[in-house]
Design an enzyme around this catalytic site. Structure first.
Site, PDB file in Angstrom:
ATOM      1  N   ASP A  28       5.537  30.413  12.551  1.00  0.00           N
ATOM      2  CA  ASP A  28       5.322  31.774  12.081  1.00  0.00           C
ATOM      3  C   ASP A  28       4.015  32.358  12.596  1.00  0.00           C
ATOM      4  O   ASP A  28       3.147  31.635  13.084  1.00  0.00           O
ATOM      5  CB  ASP A  28       5.374  31.838  10.550  1.00  0.00           C
ATOM      6  CG  ASP A  28       4.288  31.021   9.873  1.00  0.00           C
ATOM      7  OD1 ASP A  28       3.980  29.911  10.352  1.00  0.00           O
ATOM      8  OD2 ASP A  28       3.752  31.476   8.845  1.00  0.00           O
ATOM      9  N   GLU A  54       3.271  28.602   7.746  1.00  0.00           N
ATOM     10  CA  GLU A  54       1.891  28.109   7.809  1.00  0.00           C
ATOM     11  C   GLU A  54       0.915  29.211   7.426  1.00  0.00           C
ATOM     12  O   GLU A  54      -0.079  28.965   6.762  1.00  0.00           O
ATOM     13  CB  GLU A  54       1.586  27.593   9.224  1.00  0.00           C
ATOM     14  CG  GLU A  54       0.242  26.903   9.357  1.00  0.00           C
ATOM     15  CD  GLU A  54      -0.930  27.833   9.672  1.00  0.00           C
ATOM     16  OE1 GLU A  54      -2.083  27.407   9.517  1.00  0.00           O
ATOM     17  OE2 GLU A  54      -0.707  29.005  10.062  1.00  0.00           O
TER      18      GLU A  54
END
Length: 160
Positions: A81, A142
């Site tokens: 991400d 994350e």
């Protein structure tokens, strides 16, 4: 040995893929395909379901080259991400430096890590470089507090 043109092309391809936290499905599907093409056995855990996302963490195993199975298993990891805004990225390359055009982020965190891992795997394969077992882990979510890692199915991990 590193194929700089391929690395640049792959990095530019990856940063063009929107991958907001909890919406990593598109990049996850592409990475699953790439890891499988490179000889990995890929498993996706249920982290996405646990955190309200649409993709889980990817764990790929790559066998050692013949005779090196007893070496420690090395793990390579990055996350899928990006911070926002990560859609519609328009990179600009000036004097060998890649930047965003200023309207979005660049997305190098962590597409640079993903790109590096994929190139390592390609180099090992293309040049028949002897290696022990490898495990590649690409995590989700994350950027909002490492929630993908917190929900990683540890039963899939065996790296030393």
């Amino acid at each position: 040995m590193i194929d700089k043109k391929r690395v640049l092309a792959e990095f530019l391809e990856l940063i063009a893929i929107p991958c907001s936290t909890h919406d990593e499905r598109q990049i996850g599907d592409l990475l699953t395909k790439r890891l499988q093409e490179l000889g990995g056995t890929v498993r996706e855990d249920k982290a996405g379901e646990a955190i309200g996302g649409n993709c889980g963490n990817l764990v790929a195993d790559f066998p050692a080259t013949d005779g090196l199975e007893s070496l420690p298993t090395v793990m390579l990891t990055a996350h899928m991400d990006c911070v926002e805004p990560c859609a519609g990225i328009h990179p600009v390359i000036e004097d060998g430096i890649i930047r965003s055009d200023g309207t979005t982020i660049l997305g190098a965190d962590d597409k640079a890590g993903v790109t590096a891992i994929l190139e390592v795997l390609r180099q090992l394969r293309e040049h028949a470089i002897p290696h022990g077992p490898l495990q590649v882990v690409f995590t989700v979510a994350e950027e909002n507090g490492v929630h993908g890692s917190q929900h990683l199915d540890s039963s899939l991990l065996h790296a030393d």
